[in-house]
Write a protein that holds these residues in place. Structure first.
Motif, PDB file in Angstrom:
ATOM      1  N   THR A  11     -93.649 -79.317  36.298  1.00 15.37           N
ATOM      2  CA  THR A  11     -94.974 -79.573  35.744  1.00 15.37           C
ATOM      3  C   THR A  11     -95.102 -81.052  35.396  1.00 15.37           C
ATOM      4  N   GLY A  33     -96.452 -79.249  40.200  1.00 17.72           N
ATOM      5  CA  GLY A  33     -97.532 -78.700  39.388  1.00 17.72           C
ATOM      6  C   GLY A  33     -98.354 -79.828  38.813  1.00 17.72           C
ATOM      7  N   LEU A  38    -102.054 -76.931  32.175  1.00 11.29           N
ATOM      8  CA  LEU A  38    -101.345 -76.157  31.160  1.00 11.29           C
ATOM      9  C   LEU A  38    -102.189 -75.888  29.919  1.00 11.29           C
ATOM     10  N   CYS A  67     -90.016 -77.628  32.897  1.00 12.61           N
ATOM     11  CA  CYS A  67     -91.203 -77.695  32.028  1.00 12.61           C
ATOM     12  C   CYS A  67     -91.278 -79.102  31.442  1.00 12.61           C
ATOM     13  N   HIS A 125     -96.609 -73.761  28.954  1.00  8.51           N
ATOM     14  CA  HIS A 125     -95.284 -73.548  29.548  1.00  8.51           C
ATOM     15  C   HIS A 125     -94.756 -72.151  29.241  1.00  8.51           C
TER      16      HIS A 125
END
Length: 305
Positions: A8, A32, A62, A87, A115
């Motif tokens: 991410t 991501g 997110l 994450c 997350h």
């Protein structure tokens, strides 16, 4: 390693640099990314260094429960396993209190809750040997370990998520406290997740990348401070003990994701490549359990029936 890692916050900073490091090792990666245009540029930047890199992008915000749900659905539809999840994405907001798409305080929503949802919805895509790395920070340990950054102030998780409660403390310092508190939440999440996934052979570690002047965490600061911070980056790295160059932290994070000697390492906290204790309060199992239960409720509450 044929299964991809999901990272991410992969369009810049530590996320992008880590994706490059993994690409150099031949590790497939899913990027991501909240911004699709920046995602394309990030992919091009990696391919410019590693032309045969195996890359794909996944739209992922997110701070939106719907966006995370759509991202996990896309990943599940690929019908492939994940080698792991990094994450990494995070925000630090010092100009008041912002609210997520679902009505939660933005720092808590982005740094923890998104997350939490992402990982728990993708557990069935992870098999034995998969690794989850939660990027935390030594700011969760207070000023003595973080170069003077204010200490976290833990509260019931429902209050941490409530922008109305958080607006009672809206100074720039309070914004940094919220960031430090979210990094403590990251450690609680990592340890609780490690306990729950241990029977499945999935490892979970928390990672402190150190102070990296090149990252975008200062983007919410006033323009003069942001520009000054950027210009002083070389001096900060030289003067501040916890500061590290971006390439070093990215290499350490990629090592944590792939090193064979860490195959059985779980429920541990790493600063760079050193396994060290996290803050004493981060081992509070009651808090970790409460955070998990409240996070489940917050995700359910935000979802359409």
């Amino acid at each position: 390693m044929n299964d991809p890692f999901l990272i991410t916050g992969a369009t810049s900073g530590l996320g992008l640099a880590t994706a490059k490091s993994l690409a150099h090792q031949g590790v497939p990666t899913l990027l991501g990314c909240r911004d699709t245009h920046r995602a394309v540029r990030a992919k091009q930047a990696i391919l410019a260094e590693v032309p045969d890199a195996s890359l794909d992008t996944i739209p992922l915000d997110l701070a939106s429960i719907d966006s995370v749900r759509e991202a996990t659905a896309r990943i599940t539809a690929r019908e492939t396993r994940l080698a792991g999840i990094i994450c990494n994405a995070g925000v630090q907001i010092v100009s008041g209190v912002e609210t997520s798409a679902d009505g939660y305080e933005m720092t808590f929503a982005t740094n923890h809750l998104g997350h939490f949802q992402l990982v728990t919805e993708l557990v069935d895509r992870l098999g034995p040997g998969a690794r989850i790395i939660v990027v935390s920070s030594d700011v969760h340990q207070g000023p003595g370990k973080s170069g003077g950054f204010p200490a976290p102030q833990w509260a019931p998780p429902a209050e941490l998520a409530d922008p109305a409660v958080q607006r009672q403390r809206a100074s720039s310092r309070d914004g940094r406290v919220r960031y430090a508190t979210s990094k403590l939440a990251n450690v609680y999440f990592a340890y609780e997740l490690a306990d729950r996934l241990r029977p499945l052979g999935i490892t979970v570690t928390a990672f402190d990348p150190g102070l990296i002047p090149e990252t975008g965490l200062s983007r919410n600061y006033p323009t003069p401070l942001r520009q000054g911070y950027r210009l002083m980056a070389p001096l900060i790295r030289w003067l501040v003990p916890v500061a590290r160059p971006l390439h070093r932290s990215a290499g350490d994070l990629a090592w944590l994701a792939t090193a064979p000697e860490l195959a059985q390492t779980t429920r541990r906290y790493f600063t760079g490549r050193d396994e060290l204790p996290s803050a004493a309060e981060s081992y509070d199992r009651e808090r970790a359990g409460e955070l998990w239960e409240v996070s489940e409720r917050l995700v359910r509450r935000a979802r359409p029936a």
